[in-house]
Design a protein around this motif. Structure first.
Motif, short mmCIF file in Angstrom:
data_model
loop_
_atom_site.label_atom_id
_atom_site.label_comp_id
_atom_site.label_asym_id
_atom_site.label_seq_id
_atom_site.Cartn_x
_atom_site.Cartn_y
_atom_site.Cartn_z
N GLU A 1 21.45 22.41 -9.42
CA GLU A 1 21.64 21.41 -8.35
C GLU A 1 21.52 22.06 -6.98
O GLU A 1 20.91 21.51 -6.07
CB GLU A 1 23.07 20.87 -8.42
CG GLU A 1 23.26 19.55 -9.10
CD GLU A 1 24.76 19.21 -9.13
OE1 GLU A 1 25.11 18.54 -10.07
OE2 GLU A 1 25.53 19.65 -8.24
N LEU A 2 22.13 23.22 -6.86
CA LEU A 2 22.17 23.90 -5.56
C LEU A 2 20.77 24.36 -5.15
O LEU A 2 20.34 24.16 -4.01
CB LEU A 2 23.14 25.08 -5.60
CG LEU A 2 23.31 25.78 -4.26
CD1 LEU A 2 24.79 25.82 -3.87
CD2 LEU A 2 22.78 27.18 -4.29
N THR A 3 20.04 24.97 -6.09
CA THR A 3 18.69 25.43 -5.74
C THR A 3 17.75 24.24 -5.50
O THR A 3 16.90 24.29 -4.61
CB THR A 3 18.12 26.36 -6.83
OG1 THR A 3 18.36 25.77 -8.10
CG2 THR A 3 18.74 27.73 -6.77
N GLU A 4 17.94 23.16 -6.25
CA GLU A 4 17.09 21.97 -6.04
C GLU A 4 17.32 21.38 -4.65
O GLU A 4 16.40 20.89 -4.01
CB GLU A 4 17.38 20.91 -7.10
CG GLU A 4 16.66 21.19 -8.42
CD GLU A 4 17.25 20.42 -9.59
OE1 GLU A 4 17.93 19.40 -9.37
OE2 GLU A 4 17.04 20.87 -10.74
N ALA A 5 18.59 21.45 -4.19
CA ALA A 5 18.91 20.91 -2.86
C ALA A 5 18.26 21.75 -1.75
O ALA A 5 17.83 21.22 -0.73
CB ALA A 5 20.43 20.88 -2.68
N LEU A 6 18.17 23.05 -1.99
CA LEU A 6 17.61 23.94 -0.97
C LEU A 6 16.08 23.97 -0.99
O LEU A 6 15.44 24.19 0.05
CB LEU A 6 18.09 25.38 -1.21
CG LEU A 6 19.52 25.71 -0.84
CD1 LEU A 6 19.89 27.09 -1.36
CD2 LEU A 6 19.71 25.67 0.67
N MET B 1 24.39 24.54 4.00
CA MET B 1 24.54 23.99 2.64
C MET B 1 25.78 23.10 2.66
O MET B 1 26.89 23.58 2.91
CB MET B 1 24.72 25.15 1.66
CG MET B 1 23.54 26.11 1.70
SD MET B 1 24.01 27.77 1.18
CE MET B 1 24.30 27.48 -0.56
N ALA B 2 25.59 21.80 2.40
CA ALA B 2 26.68 20.83 2.55
C ALA B 2 27.92 21.26 1.77
O ALA B 2 27.82 21.67 0.61
CB ALA B 2 26.21 19.45 2.08
N PRO C 1 18.58 22.89 9.40
CA PRO C 1 18.81 21.65 8.65
C PRO C 1 19.99 21.79 7.69
O PRO C 1 20.49 22.89 7.45
CB PRO C 1 17.50 21.49 7.87
CG PRO C 1 17.01 22.88 7.67
CD PRO C 1 17.45 23.66 8.88
N LEU C 2 20.41 20.65 7.16
CA LEU C 2 21.52 20.61 6.20
C LEU C 2 20.97 20.22 4.82
O LEU C 2 20.39 19.14 4.68
CB LEU C 2 22.55 19.56 6.65
CG LEU C 2 23.70 19.26 5.69
CD1 LEU C 2 24.65 20.44 5.58
CD2 LEU C 2 24.47 18.02 6.17
N ALA C 3 21.13 21.10 3.84
CA ALA C 3 20.73 20.77 2.47
C ALA C 3 21.85 19.96 1.82
O ALA C 3 23.02 20.25 2.06
CB ALA C 3 20.48 22.05 1.68
N PRO C 4 21.50 18.97 0.99
CA PRO C 4 22.55 18.19 0.31
C PRO C 4 23.42 19.07 -0.58
O PRO C 4 23.01 20.17 -0.95
CB PRO C 4 21.76 17.18 -0.54
CG PRO C 4 20.34 17.30 -0.14
CD PRO C 4 20.15 18.57 0.60
N TYR C 5 24.59 18.57 -0.94
CA TYR C 5 25.51 19.36 -1.76
C TYR C 5 24.97 19.58 -3.16
O TYR C 5 24.37 18.71 -3.76
CB TYR C 5 26.88 18.65 -1.86
CG TYR C 5 27.85 19.43 -2.69
CD1 TYR C 5 28.40 20.62 -2.21
CD2 TYR C 5 28.17 19.04 -3.99
CE1 TYR C 5 29.26 21.37 -2.98
CE2 TYR C 5 29.03 19.79 -4.77
CZ TYR C 5 29.58 20.96 -4.26
OH TYR C 5 30.41 21.71 -5.02
N GLY C 6 25.19 20.79 -3.66
CA GLY C 6 24.90 21.11 -5.07
C GLY C 6 25.99 22.04 -5.57
O GLY C 6 26.43 22.93 -4.84
N THR C 7 26.45 21.86 -6.78
CA THR C 7 27.50 22.71 -7.33
C THR C 7 27.03 24.16 -7.32
O THR C 7 25.96 24.46 -7.83
CB THR C 7 27.83 22.30 -8.79
OG1 THR C 7 28.09 20.90 -8.78
CG2 THR C 7 29.05 23.05 -9.31
#
Ligand SMILES: [Zn+2]
Length: 260
Positions: free
Chosen positions: A138-143, A155-156, A127-133
């Motif tokens: 942000e990045l860990t929340e996306a994953l 990771m987008a 799958p593709l996780a949304p972008y996070g800085t």
């Protein structure tokens, strides 16, 4: 159970492999392994993963605080910690920027089509996780929503993270993700994709536990993971250009006008 000095050598070796295969460039990527319930061994920041020595690695606790090592902790350590906290079965994490798979991530495309049976068996889909800085929550929340189920995640606009029960499995998953991305790209270049049917995919997903052990996360097929050819055997997808599409529509309209 590998000792700390063995794991240091293993991480250095995996760093050389991902560098040699072009899965990272510059200071990209990071690799870690669980030492015990309190400590993680990880690659440091600002070092080529192809040129590390065992004593370049750092040891951190599960809050990301450095316990030992003369180099600085990577800003991407939070991603590793998230995976260790959520997946007790995982003992190693590899993060890299493999060019083909990262190309998909930068195009906003998951590697979620049922094109290759072994990939469905191994991953279900990627799958593709949304972008996070990078380096932020942000990045860990996306994953976070994907970590419990999947062993490899795009990771987008960034790269790929893979993990497993040991370093070898985490590394081999990274290799397979990039290999599958290349195969997917070839099918796109050919303009045709013969997707496995839903029934074929269900058989592969059901076989995961017998191949990889009882602790393997169960993956329920959904509309997007993996995308199948439907119920009736393999189906082909193909692409046409805008001009070809307009010509097909015009042709259909000429035929229906001729009949009426
Ligand atoms: Zn990265």
């Amino acid at each position: 159970m590998r000792t700390e000095s063995e794991l240091r050598r293993d991480i250095v070796e995996v760093g050389r492999w991902i560098h040699r295969q072009g899965l990272v460039s510059g200071y990209d990527g990071n690799i870690s392994a669980r030492l015990d319930r309190h400590r993680i061994l990880a690659t440091p920041t600002t070092i080529s993963k192809g040129m590390m020595q065992p004593d370049d690695l750092v040891i951190v606790d599960y809050d990301g605080q450095k316990i030992s090592g003369h180099r600085h902790v990577t800003s991407e350590i939070a991603m590793h910690l998230l995976i260790y906290r959520r997946r007790p079965d995982v003992n190693a994490v590899v993060h890299a920027h493999p060019p083909t798979a990262t190309g998909y991530a930068a195009a906003g495309l998951p590697l979620n089509k049922a094109l290759v049976s072994e990939v469905v068996l191994s991953f279900g889909c990627i799958p593709l996780a949304p972008y996070g800085t990078p380096g932020t929550a942000e990045l860990t929340e996306a994953l976070a929503p994907l970590v419990a189920t999947f062993d490899a995640i795009l990771m987008a606009n960034h790269g790929v993270v893979t993990f497993g029960a040991d370093l070898m499995r985490a590394y081999l998953r990274m290799e397979t993700v990039e290999h599958f991305a290349k195969i997917s790209l070839v099918t796109e270049l050919l303009g045709r994709q013969a997707l496995l049917s839903s029934a074929e995919v269900d058989k592969l997903l059901a076989a995961r536990a017998s191949y990889f052990g009882a602790g393997t996360p169960a993956i329920e097929r959904s509309a997007v993971c993996p995308v199948t050819g439907g119920e009736a055997g393999r189906s082909e997808r193909f692409w046409v250009s805008r001009e070809e599409l307009e010509e097909l529509v015009a042709e259909a309209s000429r035929r229906s006008n001729a009949q009426s």
